[in-house]
Design a protein around this motif. Structure first.
Motif, PDB file in Angstrom:
ATOM      1  N   SER A 192       0.848  -1.179   0.000  1.00 21.21           N
ATOM      2  CA  SER A 192       0.000   0.000   0.000  1.00 21.21           C
ATOM      3  C   SER A 192       0.892   1.240   0.000  1.00 21.21           C
ATOM      4  N   ARG A 193       0.287   2.399  -0.182  1.00 15.42           N
ATOM      5  CA  ARG A 193       1.038   3.653  -0.164  1.00 15.42           C
ATOM      6  C   ARG A 193       1.841   3.785   1.129  1.00 15.42           C
ATOM      7  N   GLU A 194       1.195   3.490   2.251  1.00 19.41           N
ATOM      8  CA  GLU A 194       1.878   3.608   3.534  1.00 19.41           C
ATOM      9  C   GLU A 194       2.946   2.540   3.723  1.00 19.41           C
ATOM     10  N   ARG A 195       2.657   1.316   3.282  1.00 22.77           N
ATOM     11  CA  ARG A 195       3.652   0.246   3.398  1.00 22.77           C
ATOM     12  C   ARG A 195       4.873   0.537   2.538  1.00 22.77           C
ATOM     13  N   GLU A 199       8.662   0.891   3.807  1.00 25.10           N
ATOM     14  CA  GLU A 199       9.750   0.135   3.184  1.00 25.10           C
ATOM     15  C   GLU A 199      10.844   1.081   2.702  1.00 25.10           C
ATOM     16  N   PHE A 200      10.428   2.212   2.167  1.00 21.55           N
ATOM     17  CA  PHE A 200      11.383   3.189   1.672  1.00 21.55           C
ATOM     18  C   PHE A 200      12.367   3.604   2.770  1.00 21.55           C
ATOM     19  N   TYR A 201      11.819   4.004   3.913  1.00 20.77           N
ATOM     20  CA  TYR A 201      12.691   4.466   4.996  1.00 20.77           C
ATOM     21  C   TYR A 201      13.498   3.327   5.604  1.00 20.77           C
ATOM     22  N   ALA A 202      12.900   2.144   5.678  1.00 21.72           N
ATOM     23  CA  ALA A 202      13.635   0.989   6.214  1.00 21.72           C
ATOM     24  C   ALA A 202      14.782   0.614   5.284  1.00 21.72           C
ATOM     25  N   GLY A 219      -3.724   0.597  -6.536  1.00 20.76           N
ATOM     26  CA  GLY A 219      -3.009   1.601  -5.757  1.00 20.76           C
ATOM     27  C   GLY A 219      -1.827   1.070  -4.976  1.00 20.76           C
ATOM     28  N   THR A 220      -1.506  -0.217  -5.128  1.00 26.26           N
ATOM     29  CA  THR A 220      -0.340  -0.774  -4.444  1.00 26.26           C
ATOM     30  C   THR A 220       0.908  -0.563  -5.298  1.00 26.26           C
TER      31      THR A 220
END
Length: 273
Positions: A192-195, A199-202, A219-220
């Motif tokens: 999802s957008r939030e996931r 993941e981006f920051y991790a 939208g995923t």
């Protein structure tokens, strides 16, 4: 070089500005960007005109995308290669036919995009004449996509082109896997957008950055992450066509140019270097 023509009448997709969920834009370093050209939200006829013009001026395409009925986006760089071709408006059967023809000529797809339902998708792709090992698959369910990523990695291949199409209840993937140029890579999909943001920051904290990102009809997001040490880059998601243009203009002033553009349902995601 050939451009497949397809007649279609589709409405332009222009939404209100939306704040990107994820972005990294360090000041441009000493890396010099090649001369480049890019376009998005182009109709089939406009896309054909761009191809003819840019080819005549000595450019070649490095990434292509089709979305929202049949609107095209692409990035071109100055310079030649050992031989390339770009096709648009292909059905699944036509894509397979062109794939088979390319194999006979020693060419392989390097950027593939699709839009539309699983039983009637529309493809666009760039081929280049290469002799390296590769794997290309389309019509993959999420489970099949994950399995092919593992199979490719075991063969020393890395995901180098990815797109998602279909419908919210039936997402399909098309991917190209080519020899790993070096370094560690990982992939995610169905985020999802939030996931994807998490993941981006991790991944960023571990030294990874996104090098390929695709937004699906539901939208995923699917993404390829690589630890390559590049310091000057940017990544934004959840942009309208106008929002993408705004970021495009701002990042151009910082010396960054798009290297991958992807869209679906009027939402753009892109990577700049």
């Amino acid at each position: 070089m050939q451009t497949k023509r397809k007649i279609a009448v589709v409405a332009s997709v222009v939404a209100g500005l939306a704040a990107p969920a994820v972005a990294v834009a360090p000041a441009a370093g000493a890396q010099a960007a090649p001369a480049w050209q890019a376009y998005h939200n182009a109709t089939p006829a406009q896309s054909v005109m761009h191809v003819k013009t840019l080819k005549s001026r000595g450019y070649r395409p490095i990434t292509v995308n089709v979305s929202d009925g049949e609107h095209y986006a692409a990035v071109w760089v100055k310079g030649s290669s050992s031989g390339w071709g770009i096709w648009q408006g292909m059905s699944s059967r036509e894509f397979q036919h062109q794939f088979d023809a390319g194999m006979r000529e020693g060419a392989q797809p390097v950027s593939v995009s699709a839009t539309g339902p699983a039983d009637a998708p529309l493809f666009t792709a760039i081929w280049e004449r290469k002799s390296t090992k590769f794997l290309t698959k389309h019509g993959l369910t999420p489970a099949q996509f994950g399995a092919y990523n593992k199979e490719a990695a075991a063969q020393g291949l890395a995901l180098s082109s990815v797109d998602a199409y279909g419908t919210p209840g039936d997402i399909r993937y098309v991917g190209v896997w080519t020899p790993n140029p070096g370094g560690t890579w990982k992939y995610t999909y169905g985020m999802s957008r939030e996931r994807h943001k998490e993941e981006f920051y991790a991944k960023k904290s571990q030294g990874y950055r996104p090098v390929k990102v695709a937004v699906a009809p539901d939208g995923t997001y699917a993404a390829v992450w690589r630890k390559d040490g590049r310091k000057s880059w940017a990544h934004y998601i959840d942009m309208s066509a106008a929002g993408y243009q705004k970021r495009f203009n701002a990042l151009k002033k910082r010396g960054l140019h798009p290297v991958q553009v992807n869209a679906e349902n009027g939402k753009y995601t892109a990577i700049w270097e």
